[in-house]
Design an enzyme around this catalytic site. Sequence first.
Site, PDB file in Angstrom:
ATOM      1  N   ASP A 153       0.598  -1.106  -0.047  1.00  0.00           N
ATOM      2  CA  ASP A 153       0.080  -0.006  -0.112  1.00  0.00           C
ATOM      3  C   ASP A 153       0.696   1.160   0.126  1.00  0.00           C
ATOM      4  OD1 ASP A 153      -3.127  -0.886   0.948  1.00  0.00           O
ATOM      5  OD2 ASP A 153      -1.387  -2.226   1.340  1.00  0.00           O
ATOM      6  N   ASP A 180      -1.458  -2.475  -4.201  1.00  0.00           N
ATOM      7  CA  ASP A 180      -1.928  -1.196  -4.142  1.00  0.00           C
ATOM      8  C   ASP A 180      -0.469  -0.357  -4.156  1.00  0.00           C
ATOM      9  OD1 ASP A 180      -4.565  -1.884  -3.750  1.00  0.00           O
ATOM     10  OD2 ASP A 180      -4.630  -0.929  -1.746  1.00  0.00           O
ATOM     11  N   TYR A 183      -2.147   4.252  -6.202  1.00  0.00           N
ATOM     12  CA  TYR A 183      -3.457   4.964  -5.564  1.00  0.00           C
ATOM     13  C   TYR A 183      -3.665   5.645  -6.591  1.00  0.00           C
ATOM     14  CZ  TYR A 183      -3.219   2.493  -1.041  1.00  0.00           C
ATOM     15  OH  TYR A 183      -3.422   1.720  -0.348  1.00  0.00           O
ATOM     16  N   ASN A 213      -6.625  -4.021  -4.774  1.00  0.00           N
ATOM     17  CA  ASN A 213      -7.973  -3.532  -4.970  1.00  0.00           C
ATOM     18  C   ASN A 213      -7.961  -2.169  -5.663  1.00  0.00           C
ATOM     19  OD1 ASN A 213      -7.181  -2.850  -1.996  1.00  0.00           O
ATOM     20  ND2 ASN A 213      -9.033  -1.531  -2.355  1.00  0.00           N
ATOM     21  N   HIS A 309     -11.146  -3.424   7.390  1.00  0.00           N
ATOM     22  CA  HIS A 309     -10.994  -4.637   6.186  1.00  0.00           C
ATOM     23  C   HIS A 309     -11.558  -6.085   7.041  1.00  0.00           C
ATOM     24  CE1 HIS A 309     -10.260  -1.717   3.271  1.00  0.00           C
ATOM     25  NE2 HIS A 309      -8.959  -1.596   3.908  1.00  0.00           N
ATOM     26  N   HIS A 336      -3.355  -4.064   2.374  1.00  0.00           N
ATOM     27  CA  HIS A 336      -4.867  -3.863   2.392  1.00  0.00           C
ATOM     28  C   HIS A 336      -4.870  -2.869   3.838  1.00  0.00           C
ATOM     29  CE1 HIS A 336      -8.516  -3.993   1.030  1.00  0.00           C
ATOM     30  NE2 HIS A 336      -9.057  -4.729   1.954  1.00  0.00           N
ATOM     31  N   HIS A 338      -3.851  -0.581   6.502  1.00  0.00           N
ATOM     32  CA  HIS A 338      -2.756   0.229   6.662  1.00  0.00           C
ATOM     33  C   HIS A 338      -2.381   0.530   8.145  1.00  0.00           C
ATOM     34  CE1 HIS A 338      -5.181   2.378   2.960  1.00  0.00           C
ATOM     35  NE2 HIS A 338      -4.210   1.177   2.630  1.00  0.00           N
TER      36      HIS A 338
END
Length: 435
Positions: A153, A180, A183, A213, A309, A336, A338
């Site tokens: 992420d 991720d 972004y 995602n 999540h 996923h 954070h």
Amino acid sequence: MASHILPNLLLLLALAVSRSAAGSATSPYLRPPPIETLSTPLADDADGTTPQQVHISMVGTNKVRVTWITEDDAPATVDYGLQEGKYGESSTGSTSTYSFSALYTSGKIHEAVIGPLDPDSVYYYRCSGNPAREFSFKTPPASLPIKFVVIGDLGQTGWTNSTLNHISRSNYDILLLPGDLSYADLNQPSWDSYARLVEPLASSRPWMVTEGNHEIETIPLIESTPFKPYNARYHMPYEESTSLSNLFYSFDAAGGAVHVLMLGSYTDFDASSDQFKWLQADLAKLDRSKTKWLFALIHAPWYNSNKAHQGDGEDMRKAMEETLYAARVDAVFAGHVHAYERFAPVYNSKKNQCGPLHITIGDGGNREGLANKYIDPQPSISLFREASFGHGQLQVANGTHALWSWHRNDDDEAVVVDSVWITSLLSNPACHKKN
């Protein structure tokens, strides 16, 4: 033992022993305020044929794929050699583009595979024959020890930049990113900005990524193909592992002593899916007398005590956990969420000495901020958790022991907050039978 492994092992030994012996802990550390989102423009002196957004990835154990973009037409060639400014070898690849929502057309996306390459060596290279920019990268070693960096992420904020600065000083061999990336979230120029931001690191060491995602990027009735920008920009070596999709693949490192599964949380994974069938076939081909370590990356964690999540990875866990457990996967890394969290070896939601260590590392620096609300009381399988930005380092010292450490971004300084020695499941006699 390689010089970049030994000092860190000695310095972190005391901390690692104390952490591995400690019980569950939720860090009281208070996160710093958010930092602005970055936009990384094209260099002022660049023109339409200047290579930009350069990044490399492994292809087999002794080749590298170089990917770069030019605004205008340019040859898909990489010239390379072992001396600065001297390129005795050259490889020609292919060029592609993609359009998105009729409002954006990418630059010319070039890629070329170079090699075979010598292990643990620095190569100098230029893209499209352009003399204005010379790059260099170091190939991974052909045997243990080897050092991985793991970040999830990532995004492109001030905290991302801090994380990248810390990583640049870690002298790693391969970077693993469990989804991720940019972004961009439909805003395609953000992919360009992201790739320019990470280029200094991504052009100098192999970056092996899988999707999250935020890479899906679909628009009803306009853009129906998921992962279109991701697949166009990040061609991973799925063909070499006989996968049918860029969304899941595997690769070897350290001469085959380490095997890494890059799994897709957002493509089909049930027992009838291509991914599940590929996974079983990939594991069946392993020679565990040579492959001492087995790691897996996913995006949505299978175990998570953060309130964010909850349950997002549960369907995949139910479909694939038994397969990974039977194969004696040593550790599973996820993004996923954070925040950072390390679990005990676990299987079927219970501590199990023959189950993999689960680690959530979705704290690279994304613009959405940190997930700082946890379930209380802390589950017994959760050993350490903290909502801070940072990165992880996995130093595989030999065939039986590896050191995992998590480095928090603390006032822009990398601070080792959590670490643990991992013993390979293959070396544990209790795990030779499927328990």
